[in-house]
Scaffold this motif. Sequence first.
Motif, PDB file in Angstrom:
ATOM      1  N   VAL A  47      10.281   5.448   4.676  1.00 21.71           N
ATOM      2  CA  VAL A  47       8.873   5.412   4.285  1.00 21.71           C
ATOM      3  C   VAL A  47       8.638   6.430   3.173  1.00 21.71           C
ATOM      4  CG1 VAL A  47       6.499   5.785   5.049  1.00 21.71           C
ATOM      5  CG2 VAL A  47       8.134   4.660   6.566  1.00 21.71           C
ATOM      6  N   ILE A  48       8.022   5.961   2.094  1.00 23.65           N
ATOM      7  CA  ILE A  48       7.673   6.853   0.987  1.00 23.65           C
ATOM      8  C   ILE A  48       6.273   7.414   1.198  1.00 23.65           C
ATOM      9  CG2 ILE A  48       7.222   6.992  -1.492  1.00 23.65           C
ATOM     10  CD1 ILE A  48       9.387   4.873  -1.869  1.00 23.65           C
ATOM     11  N   GLU A  49       5.317   6.500   1.432  1.00 21.17           N
ATOM     12  CA  GLU A  49       3.942   6.940   1.598  1.00 21.17           C
ATOM     13  C   GLU A  49       3.103   5.794   2.141  1.00 21.17           C
ATOM     14  OE1 GLU A  49       0.403   8.226  -1.461  1.00 21.17           O
ATOM     15  OE2 GLU A  49       2.384   9.096  -1.799  1.00 21.17           O
ATOM     16  N   ARG A  50       2.057   6.119   2.874  1.00 20.94           N
ATOM     17  CA  ARG A  50       1.080   5.114   3.298  1.00 20.94           C
ATOM     18  C   ARG A  50       0.135   4.913   2.124  1.00 20.94           C
ATOM     19  NH1 ARG A  50      -0.665   3.269   8.330  1.00 20.94           N
ATOM     20  NH2 ARG A  50      -2.793   2.467   8.311  1.00 20.94           N
ATOM     21  N   VAL A  51      -0.037   3.684   1.681  1.00 24.01           N
ATOM     22  CA  VAL A  51      -0.877   3.391   0.509  1.00 24.01           C
ATOM     23  C   VAL A  51      -2.006   2.449   0.911  1.00 24.01           C
ATOM     24  CG1 VAL A  51       0.902   3.793  -1.228  1.00 24.01           C
ATOM     25  CG2 VAL A  51       0.695   1.551  -0.210  1.00 24.01           C
ATOM     26  N   TRP A  52      -3.077   2.487   0.139  1.00 23.88           N
ATOM     27  CA  TRP A  52      -4.191   1.574   0.333  1.00 23.88           C
ATOM     28  C   TRP A  52      -4.801   1.247  -1.012  1.00 23.88           C
ATOM     29  CZ3 TRP A  52      -9.730   2.964   0.768  1.00 23.88           C
ATOM     30  CH2 TRP A  52      -9.999   4.225   0.285  1.00 23.88           C
ATOM     31  N   THR A  53      -5.636   0.203  -1.048  1.00 27.93           N
ATOM     32  CA  THR A  53      -6.140  -0.294  -2.325  1.00 27.93           C
ATOM     33  C   THR A  53      -7.468   0.294  -2.725  1.00 27.93           C
ATOM     34  OG1 THR A  53      -7.190  -2.167  -1.235  1.00 27.93           O
ATOM     35  CG2 THR A  53      -4.962  -2.492  -2.086  1.00 27.93           C
ATOM     36  N   ASP A  66     -12.001  -8.522  -5.229  1.00 25.78           N
ATOM     37  CA  ASP A  66     -12.660  -9.812  -5.061  1.00 25.78           C
ATOM     38  C   ASP A  66     -11.996 -10.709  -4.028  1.00 25.78           C
ATOM     39  OD1 ASP A  66     -14.568  -9.111  -6.909  1.00 25.78           O
ATOM     40  OD2 ASP A  66     -13.505 -10.026  -8.592  1.00 25.78           O
ATOM     41  N   ASP A  67     -10.668 -10.631  -3.922  1.00 23.18           N
ATOM     42  CA  ASP A  67      -9.959 -11.463  -2.948  1.00 23.18           C
ATOM     43  C   ASP A  67      -8.736 -10.717  -2.424  1.00 23.18           C
ATOM     44  OD1 ASP A  67      -7.772 -11.887  -4.806  1.00 23.18           O
ATOM     45  OD2 ASP A  67      -8.949 -13.466  -5.742  1.00 23.18           O
ATOM     46  N   ALA A  68      -8.154 -11.271  -1.365  1.00 25.21           N
ATOM     47  CA  ALA A  68      -7.005 -10.617  -0.736  1.00 25.21           C
ATOM     48  C   ALA A  68      -5.807 -10.539  -1.675  1.00 25.21           C
ATOM     49  CB  ALA A  68      -6.622 -11.345   0.550  1.00 25.21           C
ATOM     50  N   GLY A  69      -5.632 -11.542  -2.532  1.00 26.62           N
ATOM     51  CA  GLY A  69      -4.517 -11.534  -3.484  1.00 26.62           C
ATOM     52  C   GLY A  69      -4.613 -10.376  -4.462  1.00 26.62           C
ATOM     53  N   ALA A  70      -5.818 -10.108  -4.966  1.00 28.46           N
ATOM     54  CA  ALA A  70      -6.019  -8.998  -5.899  1.00 28.46           C
ATOM     55  C   ALA A  70      -5.786  -7.661  -5.203  1.00 28.46           C
ATOM     56  CB  ALA A  70      -7.419  -9.050  -6.498  1.00 28.46           C
ATOM     57  N   ALA A  71      -6.238  -7.554  -3.953  1.00 31.58           N
ATOM     58  CA  ALA A  71      -6.026  -6.314  -3.200  1.00 31.58           C
ATOM     59  C   ALA A  71      -4.547  -6.093  -2.922  1.00 31.58           C
ATOM     60  CB  ALA A  71      -6.822  -6.359  -1.894  1.00 31.58           C
ATOM     61  N   THR A  72      -3.821  -7.166  -2.576  1.00 38.11           N
ATOM     62  CA  THR A  72      -2.379  -7.065  -2.334  1.00 38.11           C
ATOM     63  C   THR A  72      -1.640  -6.682  -3.615  1.00 38.11           C
ATOM     64  OG1 THR A  72      -2.504  -8.685  -0.548  1.00 38.11           O
ATOM     65  CG2 THR A  72      -0.338  -8.302  -1.503  1.00 38.11           C
ATOM     66  N   ALA A  73      -2.033  -7.279  -4.743  1.00 36.55           N
ATOM     67  CA  ALA A  73      -1.401  -6.947  -6.026  1.00 36.55           C
ATOM     68  C   ALA A  73      -1.632  -5.482  -6.386  1.00 36.55           C
ATOM     69  CB  ALA A  73      -1.931  -7.860  -7.126  1.00 36.55           C
ATOM     70  N   ALA A  74      -2.826  -4.972  -6.127  1.00 33.98           N
ATOM     71  CA  ALA A  74      -3.111  -3.566  -6.404  1.00 33.98           C
ATOM     72  C   ALA A  74      -2.253  -2.655  -5.528  1.00 33.98           C
ATOM     73  CB  ALA A  74      -4.594  -3.280  -6.186  1.00 33.98           C
ATOM     74  N   LEU A  75      -2.081  -3.046  -4.272  1.00 33.95           N
ATOM     75  CA  LEU A  75      -1.284  -2.236  -3.353  1.00 33.95           C
ATOM     76  C   LEU A  75       0.191  -2.229  -3.753  1.00 33.95           C
ATOM     77  CD1 LEU A  75      -1.683  -1.365   0.129  1.00 33.95           C
ATOM     78  CD2 LEU A  75       0.411  -2.640  -0.270  1.00 33.95           C
ATOM     79  N   THR A  76       0.747  -3.382  -4.090  1.00 37.08           N
ATOM     80  CA  THR A  76       2.164  -3.422  -4.477  1.00 37.08           C
ATOM     81  C   THR A  76       2.391  -2.706  -5.804  1.00 37.08           C
ATOM     82  OG1 THR A  76       1.885  -5.645  -5.415  1.00 37.08           O
ATOM     83  CG2 THR A  76       2.714  -5.501  -3.149  1.00 37.08           C
ATOM     84  N   SER A  77       1.408  -2.737  -6.689  1.00 37.44           N
ATOM     85  CA  SER A  77       1.523  -1.993  -7.947  1.00 37.44           C
ATOM     86  C   SER A  77       1.549  -0.491  -7.678  1.00 37.44           C
ATOM     87  CB  SER A  77       0.355  -2.356  -8.856  1.00 37.44           C
ATOM     88  OG  SER A  77       0.378  -1.596 -10.029  1.00 37.44           O
ATOM     89  N   LYS A  78       0.698  -0.037  -6.777  1.00 38.67           N
ATOM     90  CA  LYS A  78       0.684   1.381  -6.406  1.00 38.67           C
ATOM     91  C   LYS A  78       2.014   1.770  -5.750  1.00 38.67           C
ATOM     92  CE  LYS A  78      -0.900   5.454  -5.209  1.00 38.67           C
ATOM     93  NZ  LYS A  78      -0.968   6.521  -6.172  1.00 38.67           N
ATOM     94  N   ALA A  79       2.536   0.895  -4.882  1.00 41.47           N
ATOM     95  CA  ALA A  79       3.819   1.173  -4.230  1.00 41.47           C
ATOM     96  C   ALA A  79       4.946   1.272  -5.263  1.00 41.47           C
ATOM     97  CB  ALA A  79       4.132   0.095  -3.195  1.00 41.47           C
ATOM     98  N   ALA A  80       4.939   0.378  -6.248  1.00 41.86           N
ATOM     99  CA  ALA A  80       5.964   0.412  -7.298  1.00 41.86           C
ATOM    100  C   ALA A  80       5.888   1.707  -8.095  1.00 41.86           C
ATOM    101  CB  ALA A  80       5.810  -0.789  -8.222  1.00 41.86           C
ATOM    102  N   SER A  81       4.684   2.190  -8.355  1.00 43.43           N
ATOM    103  CA  SER A  81       4.551   3.432  -9.120  1.00 43.43           C
ATOM    104  C   SER A  81       5.087   4.636  -8.346  1.00 43.43           C
ATOM    105  CB  SER A  81       3.092   3.666  -9.511  1.00 43.43           C
ATOM    106  OG  SER A  81       2.316   4.028  -8.390  1.00 43.43           O
ATOM    107  N   TYR A 104      -9.797  -4.966   1.156  1.00 43.50           N
ATOM    108  CA  TYR A 104      -8.999  -3.743   1.145  1.00 43.50           C
ATOM    109  C   TYR A 104      -7.684  -4.031   1.831  1.00 43.50           C
ATOM    110  CZ  TYR A 104     -13.758  -2.059   0.767  1.00 43.50           C
ATOM    111  OH  TYR A 104     -15.046  -1.886   0.388  1.00 43.50           O
ATOM    112  N   CYS A 105      -6.623  -3.463   1.339  1.00 46.18           N
ATOM    113  CA  CYS A 105      -5.320  -3.586   1.980  1.00 46.18           C
ATOM    114  C   CYS A 105      -4.717  -2.207   2.154  1.00 46.18           C
ATOM    115  CB  CYS A 105      -4.363  -4.441   1.141  1.00 46.18           C
ATOM    116  SG  CYS A 105      -4.807  -6.173   1.045  1.00 46.18           S
ATOM    117  N   TYR A 106      -3.935  -2.058   3.185  1.00 45.25           N
ATOM    118  CA  TYR A 106      -3.160  -0.840   3.367  1.00 45.25           C
ATOM    119  C   TYR A 106      -1.814  -1.197   3.973  1.00 45.25           C
ATOM    120  CZ  TYR A 106      -4.751  -1.047   8.237  1.00 45.25           C
ATOM    121  OH  TYR A 106      -5.012  -1.443   9.520  1.00 45.25           O
ATOM    122  N   GLY A 107      -0.842  -0.339   3.761  1.00 43.07           N
ATOM    123  CA  GLY A 107       0.493  -0.564   4.283  1.00 43.07           C
ATOM    124  C   GLY A 107       1.388   0.618   3.972  1.00 43.07           C
ATOM    125  N   LEU A 108       2.656   0.481   4.308  1.00 41.06           N
ATOM    126  CA  LEU A 108       3.642   1.533   4.073  1.00 41.06           C
ATOM    127  C   LEU A 108       4.532   1.160   2.889  1.00 41.06           C
ATOM    128  CD1 LEU A 108       4.809   2.299   7.725  1.00 41.06           C
ATOM    129  CD2 LEU A 108       3.181   3.586   6.334  1.00 41.06           C
TER     130      LEU A 108
END
Length: 113
Positions: A47-53, A66-81, A104-108
């Motif tokens: 685990v690197i970090e708990r992230v959220w959108t 606006d939608d779950a897809g945009a929130a998921t994309a924001a979260l995976t972009s943050k995880a990649a960074s 809103y999305c959150y995950g590890l």
Amino acid sequence: MCKQLARLIAVMLLAIAGAGVSAQDRTENVPVRVFDAGELTPSRYTVIERVWTGTWRAPFWISGHDDAGAATAALTSKAASLGANGVVNLHCLNDAGGWGGGYYCYGLAVKLK
């Protein structure tokens, strides 16, 4: 002799330019995979970090997407960074009519071993 020197200088400049690119910069363009529950055992990742959108704009206002897809994309972009190549335990919520509204999305953010 001059051509050999010019080639040597060119090779050295390329090596120096390549050394300036960090491993994180090279992995940011690699898509981060979202793993389903049970797809990975905890021993297969770190685990690197708990992230959220969401982002805090004020003490009681959280911006949504606006939608779950945009929130998921924001979260995976943050995880990649952060250098992650995967996300586990992803949860997305819709707060329509709530504090900020939107998804809103959150995950590890994880690094696979």
